[in-house]
Scaffold this motif. Structure first.
Motif, short mmCIF file in Angstrom:
data_model
loop_
_atom_site.label_atom_id
_atom_site.label_comp_id
_atom_site.label_asym_id
_atom_site.label_seq_id
_atom_site.Cartn_x
_atom_site.Cartn_y
_atom_site.Cartn_z
N LEU A 65 33.07 84.19 66.50
CA LEU A 65 33.56 84.96 67.87
C LEU A 65 34.60 85.60 67.33
O LEU A 65 34.73 86.53 67.35
CB LEU A 65 33.06 83.90 68.76
CG LEU A 65 31.25 83.27 69.47
CD1 LEU A 65 31.85 82.59 70.05
CD2 LEU A 65 30.21 84.76 68.49
N LEU A 66 35.70 85.11 66.70
CA LEU A 66 36.70 84.41 66.62
C LEU A 66 37.42 85.87 65.63
O LEU A 66 38.02 86.92 66.02
CB LEU A 66 38.14 83.51 66.86
CG LEU A 66 39.36 83.39 66.86
CD1 LEU A 66 39.82 84.38 68.18
CD2 LEU A 66 40.25 82.25 66.53
N ARG A 67 36.84 85.80 64.33
CA ARG A 67 36.23 86.66 63.39
C ARG A 67 36.03 88.12 63.61
O ARG A 67 37.11 89.06 63.01
CB ARG A 67 36.00 86.55 62.30
CG ARG A 67 36.73 84.59 62.04
CD ARG A 67 36.60 84.28 60.30
NE ARG A 67 35.01 84.28 60.21
CZ ARG A 67 34.50 83.18 59.98
NH1 ARG A 67 35.02 82.11 60.30
NH2 ARG A 67 33.26 83.03 60.42
N GLY A 80 38.12 93.38 65.73
CA GLY A 80 38.06 95.10 66.69
C GLY A 80 36.21 94.99 67.29
O GLY A 80 36.07 96.30 67.32
N ALA A 81 35.88 94.51 66.59
CA ALA A 81 33.71 94.22 67.15
C ALA A 81 33.98 94.88 68.53
O ALA A 81 32.52 94.61 69.16
CB ALA A 81 33.51 92.94 66.56
N HIS A 93 31.32 96.66 78.60
CA HIS A 93 32.16 96.50 77.23
C HIS A 93 31.23 96.04 76.33
O HIS A 93 30.33 95.74 75.82
CB HIS A 93 32.90 95.55 77.36
CG HIS A 93 34.44 96.26 78.36
ND1 HIS A 93 34.75 96.42 77.23
CD2 HIS A 93 34.67 96.51 79.45
CE1 HIS A 93 36.28 97.55 78.35
NE2 HIS A 93 36.20 96.99 79.27
N ASN A 94 31.51 96.43 75.01
CA ASN A 94 31.06 95.45 73.53
C ASN A 94 31.59 94.81 73.05
O ASN A 94 32.66 93.48 73.12
CB ASN A 94 31.11 96.47 71.84
CG ASN A 94 30.37 95.89 70.85
OD1 ASN A 94 29.34 95.52 71.08
ND2 ASN A 94 30.65 96.97 69.46
N CYS A 95 30.38 93.00 73.93
CA CYS A 95 31.15 92.10 73.86
C CYS A 95 30.45 91.33 72.61
O CYS A 95 29.15 91.48 72.37
CB CYS A 95 30.26 91.33 75.40
SG CYS A 95 31.33 92.27 76.60
N ILE A 96 30.78 89.79 72.15
CA ILE A 96 30.53 89.06 70.75
C ILE A 96 29.93 87.65 71.57
O ILE A 96 30.43 87.72 72.68
CB ILE A 96 31.39 89.26 69.83
CG1 ILE A 96 32.03 90.19 69.44
CG2 ILE A 96 30.48 88.54 68.98
CD1 ILE A 96 33.33 90.29 68.94
N GLN A 114 26.93 94.48 69.72
CA GLN A 114 26.96 94.32 69.05
C GLN A 114 26.43 93.31 68.11
O GLN A 114 25.45 93.60 67.14
CB GLN A 114 26.84 95.83 68.53
CG GLN A 114 26.61 96.54 68.79
CD GLN A 114 28.26 98.41 67.65
OE1 GLN A 114 28.85 97.99 67.69
NE2 GLN A 114 27.18 98.81 67.06
N TRP A 115 26.96 92.11 68.18
CA TRP A 115 27.24 91.77 67.50
C TRP A 115 26.51 90.22 68.34
O TRP A 115 27.28 89.12 69.56
CB TRP A 115 28.37 90.97 67.28
CG TRP A 115 28.43 91.67 66.14
CD1 TRP A 115 29.44 92.90 66.08
CD2 TRP A 115 28.60 91.67 63.97
NE1 TRP A 115 29.80 93.56 64.81
CE2 TRP A 115 29.12 93.19 63.97
CE3 TRP A 115 28.06 90.97 63.65
CZ2 TRP A 115 29.11 93.30 62.37
CZ3 TRP A 115 27.59 91.01 62.45
CH2 TRP A 115 28.42 92.39 61.50
N VAL A 116 25.61 88.87 67.60
CA VAL A 116 25.71 87.65 67.70
C VAL A 116 25.72 86.71 66.99
O VAL A 116 24.92 87.15 65.78
CB VAL A 116 24.16 88.08 68.33
CG1 VAL A 116 22.90 86.69 69.43
CG2 VAL A 116 23.60 88.98 69.64
N PHE A 117 26.00 85.37 67.42
CA PHE A 117 26.40 84.48 66.12
C PHE A 117 25.10 82.83 66.59
O PHE A 117 25.88 82.86 67.74
CB PHE A 117 27.85 84.59 66.06
CG PHE A 117 28.76 84.88 65.03
CD1 PHE A 117 28.32 85.83 63.83
CD2 PHE A 117 29.69 86.34 66.24
CE1 PHE A 117 29.11 86.90 62.65
CE2 PHE A 117 29.80 87.52 65.33
CZ PHE A 117 29.83 88.18 64.77
#
Length: 306
Positions: free
Chosen positions: A234-236, A241-242, A194-197, A225-228
């Motif tokens: 994360l919730l946004r 749909g990220a 899965h694509n995990c944030i 694909q996303w790292v914060f």
């Protein structure tokens, strides 16, 4: 060598500690409210008086020399002790005053620190609170914080800890549209597809997603694909749909109830001990910290103006 009548200025020594700790004339000057040139001149004067090079300067960095590091390790604890005693004397006034610095993760700051302290601070106009968002295990003593917030399972034994929140639970969520394209994971191992944030911790690594079922604990390092480096995005990102997000349950419940998010791996997400405020025992005498502790104590106490 310094002359027998060498007498370093108290302010010069404080300035040296600031530069050596910050490793930057720019940050130290801002911290002290002086110009960089004045600070640099003060450091050269101190070095000339001592007859020793205390700082190694390059165009990009400043670092203490061996002699500077020795002086820093000798002076810093003593200056902190003097500062604590002076702060304690100020606390003898009728109303709590001064700055209380707290390090905490974003979720704790948003859900506990802000709502409770913003209701109390108007009663104490001379009290200031600074909240520093950090997702690592900050050493509050060396980083000069008055207190920190951690989960109950992560507390250090030599600190005083006060519970400030209920037990917590994490939730793995994504949008129904995301799950329409990707089969929902049935086990934590399925997250590999899965694509995990991700959340980047202050010490550099990525937060592992922690699961447990039937006494079996499992930490999963996910990819996506996303790292914060703070928790709110994360919730946004999940709502957009990220991908899948691993967030505190209370932050996601409203969106789950409205159908904007769908929850998975529920039986792998147990409850655990919630947030605690922790601080060093030497800060017990601070009236300002006492106000903060009483306001945050769980269940939250009702404060009255002193």
């Amino acid at each position: 060598m310094p002359s027998p009548d060498f007498n370093a200025d108290f302010n010069d020594l404080q300035a040296f500690i600031a530069v050596a700790r910050e490793r930057s004339f720019t940050r130290a000057a801002a911290q002290m409210g002086v110009s960089q040139s004045a600070l640099s001149h003060r450091m050269r004067a101190l070095e000339n008086q001592l007859g020793l090079r205390l700082l190694t300067r390059t165009t990009r960095s400043v670092a203490p020399t061996e002699a500077g590091e020795r002086l820093l390790q000798t002076l810093a604890p003593r200056f902190e002790e003097i500062g604590s005693e002076l702060a304690a004397l100020r606390e003898l006034r009728d109303k709590p005053s001064g700055l209380i610095r707290i390090t905490a993760a974003g979720h704790a700051a948003d859900t506990i620190l802000w709502p409770r302290l913003q209701a109390v601070l108007p009663q104490y106009p001379e009290l200031q609170v600074e909240i520093n968002l950090d997702y690592g295990f900050t050493d509050i003593v060396s980083q000069r914080f008055d207190a920190g917030v951690r989960l109950g399972e992560s507390l250090e034994k030599d600190m005083i800890a006060v519970r400030i929140g209920p037990d917590l639970r994490m939730a793995v969520v994504a949008t129904p549209a995301y799950f329409a394209r990707h089969p929902p994971p049935q086990t934590p191992q399925d997250l590999a597809t899965h694509n995990c944030i991700n959340l980047r911790l202050s010490r550099g690594g990525l937060l592992a997603w922690e699961f447990e079922r039937d006494g079996h604990a499992l930490n999963v390092h996910v990819q996506g694909q996303w790292v914060f480096n703070t928790s709110a995005p994360l919730l946004r990102a999940a709502l957009a749909g990220a991908g899948l997000a691993y967030v505190p349950e209370d932050a996601a419940l409203e969106h789950i109830a409205t159908g904007h998010l769908q929850r998975v791996l529920l039986d792998w997400c147990p409850r655990f001990v919630g947030y605690h405020l922790y601080y060093a025992s030497r800060r017990q005498s601070s009236r300002a910290l006492a106000v903060v502790v009483d306001a945050l104590r769980y269940p939250a106490s009702t404060m009255s103006s002193s």
